[in-house]
Write a protein that holds these residues in place. Structure first.
Motif, PDB file in Angstrom:
ATOM      1  N   LYS A 226       0.849  -1.185   0.000  1.00 43.03           N
ATOM      2  CA  LYS A 226       0.000   0.000   0.000  1.00 43.03           C
ATOM      3  C   LYS A 226       0.884   1.234   0.000  1.00 43.03           C
ATOM      4  O   LYS A 226       2.033   1.146   0.420  1.00 43.03           O
ATOM      5  CB  LYS A 226      -0.949  -0.008   1.201  1.00 43.03           C
ATOM      6  N   PRO A 227       0.388   2.345  -0.503  1.00 46.17           N
ATOM      7  CA  PRO A 227      -0.913   2.613  -1.112  1.00 46.17           C
ATOM      8  C   PRO A 227      -0.956   2.081  -2.547  1.00 46.17           C
ATOM      9  O   PRO A 227       0.021   1.512  -3.030  1.00 46.17           O
ATOM     10  CB  PRO A 227      -0.971   4.141  -1.095  1.00 46.17           C
ATOM     11  N   LYS A 228      -2.049   2.329  -3.224  1.00 54.76           N
ATOM     12  CA  LYS A 228      -2.182   1.983  -4.641  1.00 54.76           C
ATOM     13  C   LYS A 228      -1.523   3.096  -5.446  1.00 54.76           C
ATOM     14  O   LYS A 228      -1.928   4.253  -5.371  1.00 54.76           O
ATOM     15  CB  LYS A 228      -3.641   1.808  -5.049  1.00 54.76           C
ATOM     16  N   PHE A 229      -0.492   2.746  -6.196  1.00 52.49           N
ATOM     17  CA  PHE A 229       0.293   3.750  -6.912  1.00 52.49           C
ATOM     18  C   PHE A 229      -0.257   4.096  -8.291  1.00 52.49           C
ATOM     19  O   PHE A 229      -0.136   5.234  -8.737  1.00 52.49           O
ATOM     20  CB  PHE A 229       1.743   3.265  -7.065  1.00 52.49           C
ATOM     21  N   THR A 230      -0.837   3.139  -8.988  1.00 54.50           N
ATOM     22  CA  THR A 230      -1.215   3.338 -10.388  1.00 54.50           C
ATOM     23  C   THR A 230      -1.993   4.625 -10.635  1.00 54.50           C
ATOM     24  O   THR A 230      -1.654   5.366 -11.561  1.00 54.50           O
ATOM     25  CB  THR A 230      -1.978   2.106 -10.918  1.00 54.50           C
ATOM     26  N   PRO A 231      -3.005   4.965  -9.836  1.00 52.72           N
ATOM     27  CA  PRO A 231      -3.748   6.205 -10.116  1.00 52.72           C
ATOM     28  C   PRO A 231      -2.905   7.478  -9.985  1.00 52.72           C
ATOM     29  O   PRO A 231      -3.222   8.493 -10.594  1.00 52.72           O
ATOM     30  CB  PRO A 231      -4.870   6.203  -9.075  1.00 52.72           C
ATOM     31  N   LYS A 232      -1.833   7.433  -9.205  1.00 53.50           N
ATOM     32  CA  LYS A 232      -1.026   8.626  -8.941  1.00 53.50           C
ATOM     33  C   LYS A 232       0.255   8.699  -9.777  1.00 53.50           C
ATOM     34  O   LYS A 232       0.972   9.697  -9.714  1.00 53.50           O
ATOM     35  CB  LYS A 232      -0.637   8.666  -7.458  1.00 53.50           C
ATOM     36  N   ILE A 233       0.557   7.664 -10.556  1.00 48.12           N
ATOM     37  CA  ILE A 233       1.806   7.657 -11.322  1.00 48.12           C
ATOM     38  C   ILE A 233       1.922   8.848 -12.268  1.00 48.12           C
ATOM     39  O   ILE A 233       2.977   9.489 -12.305  1.00 48.12           O
ATOM     40  CB  ILE A 233       2.026   6.304 -12.032  1.00 48.12           C
TER      41      ILE A 233
ATOM     42  N   GLU B  42       0.780  11.866 -11.953  1.00 48.69           N
ATOM     43  CA  GLU B  42       1.057  13.039 -11.132  1.00 48.69           C
ATOM     44  C   GLU B  42       2.483  12.977 -10.563  1.00 48.69           C
ATOM     45  O   GLU B  42       3.189  13.989 -10.507  1.00 48.69           O
ATOM     46  CB  GLU B  42       0.029  13.104  -9.994  1.00 48.69           C
ATOM     47  N   MET B  43       2.925  11.779 -10.162  1.00 47.62           N
ATOM     48  CA  MET B  43       4.287  11.599  -9.661  1.00 47.62           C
ATOM     49  C   MET B  43       5.299  11.890 -10.769  1.00 47.62           C
ATOM     50  O   MET B  43       6.305  12.560 -10.532  1.00 47.62           O
ATOM     51  CB  MET B  43       4.480  10.178  -9.125  1.00 47.62           C
ATOM     52  N   ARG B  44       5.050  11.365 -11.971  1.00 45.08           N
ATOM     53  CA  ARG B  44       5.959  11.603 -13.106  1.00 45.08           C
ATOM     54  C   ARG B  44       6.098  13.090 -13.371  1.00 45.08           C
ATOM     55  O   ARG B  44       7.198  13.593 -13.590  1.00 45.08           O
ATOM     56  CB  ARG B  44       5.448  10.895 -14.364  1.00 45.08           C
ATOM     57  N   SER B  45       4.980  13.801 -13.342  1.00 39.08           N
ATOM     58  CA  SER B  45       4.996  15.237 -13.589  1.00 39.08           C
ATOM     59  C   SER B  45       5.790  15.977 -12.508  1.00 39.08           C
ATOM     60  O   SER B  45       6.622  16.835 -12.819  1.00 39.08           O
ATOM     61  CB  SER B  45       3.557  15.766 -13.647  1.00 39.08           C
ATOM     62  N   ALA B  46       5.548  15.647 -11.248  1.00 41.42           N
ATOM     63  CA  ALA B  46       6.246  16.312 -10.144  1.00 41.42           C
ATOM     64  C   ALA B  46       7.751  16.057 -10.210  1.00 41.42           C
ATOM     65  O   ALA B  46       8.555  16.983 -10.049  1.00 41.42           O
ATOM     66  CB  ALA B  46       5.681  15.824  -8.805  1.00 41.42           C
ATOM     67  N   ILE B  47       8.138  14.819 -10.492  1.00 43.48           N
ATOM     68  CA  ILE B  47       9.560  14.469 -10.559  1.00 43.48           C
ATOM     69  C   ILE B  47      10.212  15.111 -11.772  1.00 43.48           C
ATOM     70  O   ILE B  47      11.325  15.640 -11.691  1.00 43.48           O
ATOM     71  CB  ILE B  47       9.739  12.945 -10.535  1.00 43.48           C
ATOM     72  N   ALA B  48       9.520  15.100 -12.903  1.00 41.22           N
ATOM     73  CA  ALA B  48      10.055  15.735 -14.114  1.00 41.22           C
ATOM     74  C   ALA B  48      10.313  17.223 -13.868  1.00 41.22           C
ATOM     75  O   ALA B  48      11.342  17.762 -14.288  1.00 41.22           O
ATOM     76  CB  ALA B  48       9.096  15.538 -15.286  1.00 41.22           C
ATOM     77  N   ASN B  49       9.393  17.888 -13.182  1.00 37.51           N
ATOM     78  CA  ASN B  49       9.570  19.307 -12.865  1.00 37.51           C
ATOM     79  C   ASN B  49      10.766  19.530 -11.951  1.00 37.51           C
ATOM     80  O   ASN B  49      11.534  20.475 -12.149  1.00 37.51           O
ATOM     81  CB  ASN B  49       8.307  19.881 -12.239  1.00 37.51           C
ATOM     82  N   LEU B  50      10.933  18.678 -10.947  1.00 35.77           N
ATOM     83  CA  LEU B  50      12.066  18.818 -10.032  1.00 35.77           C
ATOM     84  C   LEU B  50      13.400  18.614 -10.748  1.00 35.77           C
ATOM     85  O   LEU B  50      14.383  19.287 -10.455  1.00 35.77           O
ATOM     86  CB  LEU B  50      11.950  17.816  -8.884  1.00 35.77           C
ATOM     87  N   LEU B  51      13.435  17.669 -11.702  1.00 38.95           N
ATOM     88  CA  LEU B  51      14.677  17.332 -12.395  1.00 38.95           C
ATOM     89  C   LEU B  51      14.890  18.132 -13.672  1.00 38.95           C
ATOM     90  O   LEU B  51      15.947  18.012 -14.303  1.00 38.95           O
ATOM     91  CB  LEU B  51      14.696  15.842 -12.740  1.00 38.95           C
ATOM     92  N   SER B  52      13.905  18.897 -14.084  1.00 38.54           N
ATOM     93  CA  SER B  52      13.944  19.652 -15.341  1.00 38.54           C
ATOM     94  C   SER B  52      14.187  18.742 -16.542  1.00 38.54           C
ATOM     95  O   SER B  52      15.027  19.019 -17.403  1.00 38.54           O
ATOM     96  CB  SER B  52      15.021  20.750 -15.275  1.00 38.54           C
ATOM     97  N   VAL B  53      13.434  17.649 -16.582  1.00 39.20           N
ATOM     98  CA  VAL B  53      13.464  16.727 -17.721  1.00 39.20           C
ATOM     99  C   VAL B  53      12.029  16.479 -18.167  1.00 39.20           C
ATOM    100  O   VAL B  53      11.087  16.773 -17.433  1.00 39.20           O
ATOM    101  CB  VAL B  53      14.161  15.380 -17.375  1.00 39.20           C
ATOM    102  N   GLY B  54      11.870  15.921 -19.353  1.00 38.84           N
ATOM    103  CA  GLY B  54      10.538  15.610 -19.847  1.00 38.84           C
ATOM    104  C   GLY B  54       9.911  14.436 -19.110  1.00 38.84           C
ATOM    105  O   GLY B  54      10.613  13.535 -18.658  1.00 38.84           O
ATOM    106  N   GLU B  55       8.595  14.458 -18.986  1.00 43.00           N
ATOM    107  CA  GLU B  55       7.890  13.367 -18.312  1.00 43.00           C
ATOM    108  C   GLU B  55       8.151  12.017 -18.960  1.00 43.00           C
ATOM    109  O   GLU B  55       8.153  10.993 -18.283  1.00 43.00           O
ATOM    110  CB  GLU B  55       6.384  13.641 -18.285  1.00 43.00           C
TER     111      GLU B  55
END
Length: 161
Positions: A104-111, A113-126
């Motif tokens: 837990k938790p269930k990740f699939t629904p949030k992936i 949003e996570m990709r977007s947040a991480i891409a923004n932090l790293l300044s790379v494309g999703e």
């Protein structure tokens, strides 16, 4: 000449109940009645990513640097990652692969949003951020629901003369 290399990070955090703080994973808040054990916000995904960046730069942020930041009241794991990224000097992140083991938790629904947040932090494309999650068939403590274990593979490049 462009040289490619990879670095690996890993981290795990124990689930604690009752909830003491929001459950943050990959820079995204998850609804849960538990949190992760940590001095900071406990974002094990960002901690692991910070470890992988530290492997690329040899500037180890988690530990002394992050502990000092925590004592100063900085508990947002995004800030630890930003600190690690300061040492990237000429190193370009090409791709990030994040593997999560947890019941837990269930990740699939949030992936997304996570990709977007991480891409923004790293300044790379999703499209350069891959995230997978598994229960590991319940064979480990994390797969049984007692924690979250994350492994990150970071592919990087650097121009060298």
């Amino acid at each position: 000449m462009r040289r490619f290399f990879t670095t690996i990070g890993q981290d795990s955090h124990r689930i604690e109940s009752p909830k003491t703080k929001p459950l943050m994973l990959g820079g995204v808040e998850f609804e849960a009645d538990y949190s992760l054990s940590a001095n900071s916000d406990g974002d094990v995904v960002l901690h692991d990513l910070t470890n992988a960046v530290s492997g690329a730069t040899t500037y180890n942020v988690l530990g002394k640097v992050a502990d000092k930041m925590c004592k100063e009241g900085i508990t947002d794991s995004k800030e630890y990652l930003k600190e690690a990224l300061k040492a990237m000097d000429g190193i370009k992140i090409e791709h990030v692969s994040i593997s999560i083991e947890a019941l837990k938790p269930k990740f699939t629904p949030k992936i997304p949003e996570m990709r977007s947040a991480i891409a923004n932090l790293l300044s790379v494309g999703e499209k350069n951020i891959g995230i997978t999650a598994t229960t590991g068939e319940g064979l480990t403590e994390c797969g049984k629901g007692n924690g979250i274990f994350v492994t990150v593979l970071l592919s990087c490049s650097i121009f060298e003369l």
